[in-house]
Motif scaffolding. Structure first.
Motif, short mmCIF file in Angstrom:
data_model
loop_
_atom_site.label_atom_id
_atom_site.label_comp_id
_atom_site.label_asym_id
_atom_site.label_seq_id
_atom_site.Cartn_x
_atom_site.Cartn_y
_atom_site.Cartn_z
N TYR A 1 81.42 15.91 -38.03
CA TYR A 1 80.01 16.23 -37.78
C TYR A 1 79.84 17.38 -36.79
O TYR A 1 78.90 18.17 -36.90
CB TYR A 1 79.28 14.99 -37.25
CG TYR A 1 79.61 13.74 -38.00
CD1 TYR A 1 79.65 13.74 -39.40
CD2 TYR A 1 79.93 12.56 -37.34
CE1 TYR A 1 79.97 12.59 -40.10
CE2 TYR A 1 80.24 11.41 -38.04
CZ TYR A 1 80.26 11.43 -39.42
OH TYR A 1 80.59 10.31 -40.11
N ASP B 1 66.60 13.79 -35.78
CA ASP B 1 66.27 13.96 -37.21
C ASP B 1 67.14 13.06 -38.10
O ASP B 1 67.24 13.29 -39.31
CB ASP B 1 66.40 15.42 -37.64
CG ASP B 1 67.82 15.95 -37.51
OD1 ASP B 1 68.05 17.10 -37.93
OD2 ASP B 1 68.68 15.21 -36.99
N ALA C 1 70.15 12.86 -38.60
CA ALA C 1 71.26 13.50 -39.32
C ALA C 1 72.55 12.71 -39.18
O ALA C 1 73.39 12.73 -40.08
CB ALA C 1 71.45 14.93 -38.83
N ALA D 1 72.65 10.07 -41.90
CA ALA D 1 72.95 10.69 -43.19
C ALA D 1 74.43 11.04 -43.28
O ALA D 1 75.08 10.83 -44.32
CB ALA D 1 72.10 11.93 -43.39
N GLN E 1 77.14 9.59 -45.92
CA GLN E 1 77.92 10.50 -46.76
C GLN E 1 79.41 10.24 -46.61
O GLN E 1 80.16 10.22 -47.59
CB GLN E 1 77.60 11.95 -46.38
CG GLN E 1 76.24 12.44 -46.82
CD GLN E 1 76.01 13.89 -46.43
OE1 GLN E 1 76.88 14.55 -45.86
NE2 GLN E 1 74.82 14.40 -46.74
N THR F 1 63.31 11.91 -46.26
CA THR F 1 64.23 13.01 -45.97
C THR F 1 65.63 12.49 -45.69
O THR F 1 66.62 13.04 -46.17
CB THR F 1 63.72 13.82 -44.76
OG1 THR F 1 62.42 14.34 -45.06
CG2 THR F 1 64.66 14.97 -44.44
N LEU F 2 65.70 11.40 -44.94
CA LEU F 2 67.00 10.80 -44.62
C LEU F 2 67.71 10.32 -45.89
O LEU F 2 68.88 10.63 -46.12
CB LEU F 2 66.82 9.64 -43.65
CG LEU F 2 68.01 8.70 -43.45
CD1 LEU F 2 69.24 9.47 -42.97
CD2 LEU F 2 67.66 7.58 -42.49
N ALA G 1 67.30 11.12 -49.04
CA ALA G 1 67.68 12.22 -49.94
C ALA G 1 68.88 12.98 -49.39
O ALA G 1 69.78 13.37 -50.14
CB ALA G 1 66.50 13.16 -50.13
N LYS G 2 68.91 13.18 -48.08
CA LYS G 2 70.01 13.91 -47.47
C LYS G 2 71.31 13.12 -47.55
O LYS G 2 72.40 13.68 -47.74
CB LYS G 2 69.69 14.23 -46.01
CG LYS G 2 70.71 15.10 -45.30
CD LYS G 2 70.24 15.47 -43.90
CE LYS G 2 71.23 16.39 -43.21
NZ LYS G 2 70.75 16.78 -41.85
N ALA G 3 71.20 11.79 -47.43
CA ALA G 3 72.38 10.95 -47.43
C ALA G 3 72.97 10.72 -48.82
O ALA G 3 74.16 10.47 -48.96
CB ALA G 3 72.05 9.59 -46.80
N ASP G 4 72.15 10.81 -49.86
CA ASP G 4 72.53 10.40 -51.21
C ASP G 4 73.35 11.48 -51.92
O ASP G 4 72.81 12.50 -52.35
CB ASP G 4 71.26 10.08 -52.01
CG ASP G 4 71.55 9.53 -53.39
OD1 ASP G 4 72.73 9.37 -53.74
OD2 ASP G 4 70.58 9.25 -54.13
N GLY H 1 68.64 11.02 -54.07
CA GLY H 1 67.48 10.39 -53.44
C GLY H 1 66.61 9.59 -54.39
O GLY H 1 65.41 9.45 -54.15
#
Length: 534
Positions: free
Chosen positions: A34, A44, A46, A49, A53, A204-205, A207-210, A215
């Motif tokens: 990271y 945010d 992140a 997420a 991931q 947002t979280l 979708a970013k993680a998927d 998402g």
């Protein structure tokens, strides 16, 4: 760090150093991916997420390839009958002929906790605190997907008591039964967490993680239901009432199951090369397995060119030729010209819609509510697998009532004939493709599982589990058994022992875990809870 994860990972990495091509490019295994602290990224979300991931990319570890080689390839991929190595690792006394090497079999345990359980534990704790139910739901689904695979390798695992020290300062295991009951509870909770979001735009979280569906909440619900049905059937021989209750709950959920090839659960690994491409194409360490040759050649299966490449060895050039497991290999050169695997795209396949249809076929065969018709589900499973590879009309294949798995002949065996499986052998199936409404339950189950096994390729961990649960498809026993009587040649390998590091750092808990096994022996021949001795 939770549960001594980095200590365990460090020991496992040290163990990898002694196994040839298994040692390439693993030096960054524990490097922080990271680049920022939790506090820097918290505003945010992140960090959550990134944790989700990491978990998605480590269930079937995409990088580094040497660790994946031990986590899965020289374990489930081989024991499933899909693949075999031409390389005589460790003087040709290794997992492949039932000398289960701790430095190999511990890799799945290490990765499962350091790369999956640890980040998911953190993400769930944070998401619950911040009231992020969709992130909690995704994490719970991923945790079940990852840890059921781990339990299916070892049996008892650390799950509900993760990060909860016991009186001795270690961490206690759950029996496999308790772990499975916890899996079902987690899936039920995850479905409840995600259901209110179905059909809505992703946060947002989320979708970013998927890395699978970009998402889409409904797709995750379909995956959760299909996973629940998979696990329900996994325990059907030992706990039929619980199996039926969980399976029927999955079948009744409004979100449904995976249905088309577009629903396949494929983890995007970006520009990184698929680990099987590295092991197969760059290192020449894996090849087609003999059962895959026998079954798919016997059926003239049009998916075969999408799975493997023609052999280059002069003795079998142009043929699809596999290596039988557990044979006498004097040097890599003997078999390296047999069929390589086809090259895979940068997607990690963990579940397909075809599998979902075969799960429904078995559920219907067992008379479960909302399962539909067994024949329709079976045939749809085949056609859905065909569509995954953009192969046209599957009708001719589905209606083939004469073809059976073909005899296997190894022209390069050190002792001529020693590796052959010929007509009349009890290890060569006589099952045909076309559905037979008058067939017995066992014959129908063999038909379903054989086609499911073909469709799940190359996901060897799940295929190995289904073989142990059902005995199908029929595989070929090892020729050389170096287990020291710990594994029966004709009963096949049933599990992997708990890693030695656990005995050194968590012995009291390990001893209690071993007491929950069917024979109370931590060996490869001991049957798991869901795999009672026939």
């Amino acid at each position: 760090m939770n549960y001594k994860s980095f200590k365990i990972a460090g020991l496992a990495v040290a163990a990898l150093l002694s196994f040839g091509s298994c040692t390439k490019n693993f030096e960054d295994i524990n490097k922080n991916p990271y680049g920022s602290t939790d506090r820097d990224l918290e505003p945010d979300f992140a960090i959550v997420a990134a944790q989700l991931q990491q978990a998605q990319r480590s269930i079937y570890l995409f990088n580094p390839a040497p660790t994946f080689q031990l986590q899965q390839n020289l374990l489930g991929d081989v024991f499933s009958g899909y693949m075999m190595s031409a390389t005589p690792f460790a003087g040709n006394s290794n997992n492949l002929n039932y000398n289960l090497l701790d430095g190999w079999t511990s890799s799945a345990f290490t990765v499962g906790y350091a790369n999956v359980m640890n980040p998911l534990y953190k993400s769930i704790q944070f998401s619950k605190t911040k009231q992020l139910p969709d992130a909690v739901g995704m994490a719970e689904i991923l945790r079940v997907e990852a840890m059921h695979r781990l339990s299916d390798i070892y049996g008892p695992i650390i799950y509900t008591k993760y990060n909860v020290p016991n009186a001795e300062g270690g961490v206690d295991f759950d029996s496999q039964k308790d772990a499975y009951y916890a899996f079902f509870a987690d899936l039920k909770d995850a479905i409840a967490q995600l259901t209110p979001f179905s059909g809505k735009p992703a946060s947002t979280l989320f979708a970013k993680a998927d890395l699978v569906y970009g998402g889409n909440y409904t797709q995750w619900l379909k995956f959760a239901n299909t996973l629940r049905l998979r696990l329900a059937l996994r325990i059907v021989r030992i706990d039929p009432a619980k199996a039926q209750a969980e399976g029927e709950a999955a079948l009744a959920d409004p979100a449904g199951l995976l249905t088309t090839a577009n629903d396949n659960f494929l983890v995007d690994i970006g520009s990184t090369t698929h680990p099987l491409n590295v092991i197969n194409d760059s290192w020449d360490d894996i090849r087609m397995g003999a059962p895959l040759e026998s079954i798919m050649n016997g059926y003239s299966d049009p998916r075969l060119p999408f799975y493997v490449q023609p052999a280059t060895d002069p003795a079998v050039v142009g043929l699809y030729k596999g290596i039988r497991n557990g044979i006498n290999i004097d040097a890599k050169e003997r078999y390296v010209g047999y069929s390589k695997l086809a090259l895979f795209p940068n997607k990690i396949q963990l579940m397909t819609a075809a599998e979902a249809w075969f799960l429904k076929a078995e559920a219907a065969l067992r008379g479960w509510a909302n399962a539909g018709n067994a024949q329709t589900n079976y045939e749809t499973g085949i056609s859905t697998s065909f569509s995954q590879y953009k192969i046209g009309n599957a009708a001719a294949y589905i209606n083939n009532n004469t073809s059976t798995p073909a005899p296997y002949v190894d022209p390069k065996a050190i002792t001529p004939g020693s590796n052959d499986i010929l007509t009349g052998s009890p290890w060569l199936s006589t099952i045909t493709i076309k559905w037979d409404p008058a067939a017995s339950f066992d014959r129908s189950l063999e038909r379903i599982i054989t086609q499911k096994w073909i469709a799940m390729y190359p996901e060897g961990e799940e295929a190995w589990s289904e073989f142990r649960r059902t005995g199908y498809p029929k595989l070929f026993p090892v020729v050389i058994n170096n287990s020291g009587n710990k594994i029966s040649t004709t009963d096949f390998v049933r599990r992997a022992p708990i890693p030695s590091n656990e005995y050194q750092t968590n012995k009291a808990a390990v001893d209690r875990a071993i007491a929950t096994l069917s024979t109370q022996k931590d060996v490869g021949g001991t049957h798991l809870w869901w795999d009672p001795v026939q």
